[in-house]
Write a protein that holds these residues in place. Structure first.
Motif, PDB file in Angstrom:
ATOM      1  N   ARG A  82       0.879   4.221  -2.864  1.00 62.75           N
ATOM      2  CA  ARG A  82       0.630   5.637  -2.575  1.00 62.75           C
ATOM      3  C   ARG A  82       1.796   6.532  -2.989  1.00 62.75           C
ATOM      4  O   ARG A  82       1.616   7.729  -3.192  1.00 62.75           O
ATOM      5  CB  ARG A  82       0.342   5.825  -1.083  1.00 62.75           C
ATOM      6  N   SER A  83       2.971   5.948  -3.095  1.00 63.67           N
ATOM      7  CA  SER A  83       4.171   6.740  -3.392  1.00 63.67           C
ATOM      8  C   SER A  83       4.128   7.269  -4.826  1.00 63.67           C
ATOM      9  O   SER A  83       3.657   6.596  -5.743  1.00 63.67           O
ATOM     10  CB  SER A  83       5.423   5.885  -3.196  1.00 63.67           C
ATOM     11  N   GLN A  84       4.633   8.477  -5.000  1.00 58.22           N
ATOM     12  CA  GLN A  84       4.734   9.079  -6.332  1.00 58.22           C
ATOM     13  C   GLN A  84       6.102   8.843  -6.965  1.00 58.22           C
ATOM     14  O   GLN A  84       6.331   9.267  -8.098  1.00 58.22           O
ATOM     15  CB  GLN A  84       4.484  10.594  -6.227  1.00 58.22           C
ATOM     16  N   GLN A 109       0.825  -1.198   0.000  1.00 57.21           N
ATOM     17  CA  GLN A 109       0.000   0.000   0.000  1.00 57.21           C
ATOM     18  C   GLN A 109       0.861   1.250   0.000  1.00 57.21           C
ATOM     19  O   GLN A 109       0.545   2.248  -0.677  1.00 57.21           O
ATOM     20  CB  GLN A 109      -0.930   0.002   1.217  1.00 57.21           C
TER      21      GLN A 109
END
Length: 408
Positions: free
Chosen positions: A94-96, A90
């Motif tokens: 969520r990381s860009q 997760q």
């Protein structure tokens, strides 16, 4: 007097998946902790301690990475392993950061990875990781050329492929996933193990063979090593792709990394240094490409095809024909010149909706798109559905076809 009936079935539209596997994190139960750790390491994540034998703490590459971390179990031996895996997945979703997306893609679609690096002169926007449109397009274009050359080499070993095998090779590339071109300097492609591993293997072997051939040419002045490199997958298409990759740079590197979940292919090294090319290699690459083009022989073939174009300057004499190839050659179309009697047979076969079979030599000049010394034209029976489709094409273009027929 020209006839251009449609004669071409519409290309099938590739279905667009509603929820592609690489757009969502995989389920923790489907992830091998060892594979996740190997992928994090490959994409620049740093392991910074953790409980020995139980889990590792990983931080992303780049400045400020230590402020974010993942806890990744080393195995499923402990009850909280699935929970830790779920939280790590997760967090990656969520990381860009590009490094997070690349790990997720490699987990969702087990893939070998092809990495390109280009040392391009720094521009005014280099400090913020941006590149001009042209620089990024050059990298993407050269990368696609390299993958296509490797895909062609999985179909046949040839110094020059031309138009041969293009459709089947391009179809392999449809499954390849490509990351973002970071500043026009770095690019990663994911070639799925299921279906595209032969492409990655062939590219890996061909790059090393070409590198060795360049070094041999520099040391001895001889080009013989390029001939031997064909068996490893080298071709004019590959040398042209390398020229496109290196031109305008201070150097370029290419590396192939094997999918941890699938292991190392037979005959390949588990780890290998990137293969490097520099502007000083361009002369040898151009000479090799010209050699491949010059020495690839014509091929005797017997081609079956549907007549899609007829042209001649008068009601008598020889005429030009274009065939949509149905069998006998790995090209979509061929052009040929027929003597009067054979041209008449081609016209009549088209009128009744039949393809023809013709013998000749597929010439390398022009990309194996021309059949020379064409002879022995005979109609070929086909099933009713194909005959109906050919007849429909004729009726839709009857006016221009009557002009092309002349006195026939």
């Amino acid at each position: 007097m020209t006839h251009r009936p449609s004669g071409e079935p519409p290309r099938p539209v590739r279905p667009h998946p509603a929820e592609p596997a690489w757009h969502r994190p995989p389920e923790p139960a489907d992830v091998d902790p060892a594979v996740l750790g190997a992928l994090l390491h490959r994409h620049g994540w740093q392991r910074r301690g953790g409980a020995a034998g139980r889990y590792g703490r990983w931080t992303p590459p780049g400045p400020g990475g230590a402020a974010t971390s993942l806890l990744v179990p080393e195995s499923r031996a402990f009850p909280d392993s699935d929970d830790l895996l779920g939280e790590a997945l997760q967090a990656l979703a969520r990381s860009q950061a590009p490094a997070a997306r690349e790990v997720l893609v490699a987990l969702a679609v087990p893939s070998d990875e092809v990495h390109w690096w280009r040392d391009v002169p720094a521009g005014p926007a280099a400090a913020v990781g941006a590149a001009s449109w042209a620089v990024e397009e050059q990298l993407r274009g050269a990368a696609r050329q390299l993958l296509l050359a490797a895909a062609l080499a999985t179909r046949a070993r040839a110094g020059y492929h031309g138009a041969r095998h293009r459709r089947t090779a391009a179809a392999v590339l449809e499954s390849v996933l490509v990351g973002s071109a970071a500043g026009g300097r770095r690019l990663t492609a994911f070639t799925p193990v299921a279906g595209a591993r032969p492409l990655a293997v062939r590219l890996h072997q061909a790059l090393y063979a070409v590198r060795e051939a360049i070094d041999y040419q520099r040391a001895t002045g001889g080009m013989d090593a390029f001939d031997g490199a064909v068996e490893a997958g080298a071709s004019r298409e590959l040398t042209e792709a390398l020229i496109a990759l290196v031109r305008g740079t201070e150097g370029a590197r290419i590396a192939v990394a094997w999918a941890p979940a699938a292991g190392v292919p037979e005959g390949c090294a588990a780890t290998a240094e990137p293969v490097e090319f520099s502007p000083g290699d361009l002369t040898a690459l151009r000479a090799a490409g010209a050699r491949y083009l010059r020495e690839e022989p014509s091929v005797p073939v017997s081609v079956t095809g549907a007549v899609v174009r007829l042209r001649r300057s008068g009601p008598r004499g020889e005429g030009s024909v274009r065939l949509r190839v149905l069998a006998g050659a790995e090209v979509p179309h061929v052009r040929l010149t027929l003597a009067e009697d054979d041209y008449r047979i081609a016209v009549q076969a088209h009128l009744v909706g039949l393809p023809v079979r013709v013998r000749g030599r597929l010439e390398s000049r022009g990309g194996f798109r021309r059949l020379t010394a064409a002879r022995g034209v005979v109609p070929v029976e086909v099933d009713e559905s194909e005959r109906d489709r050919l007849m429909k094409s004729l009726y839709e273009n009857l006016d221009c076809f009557e002009d092309a027929c002349g006195g026939d």
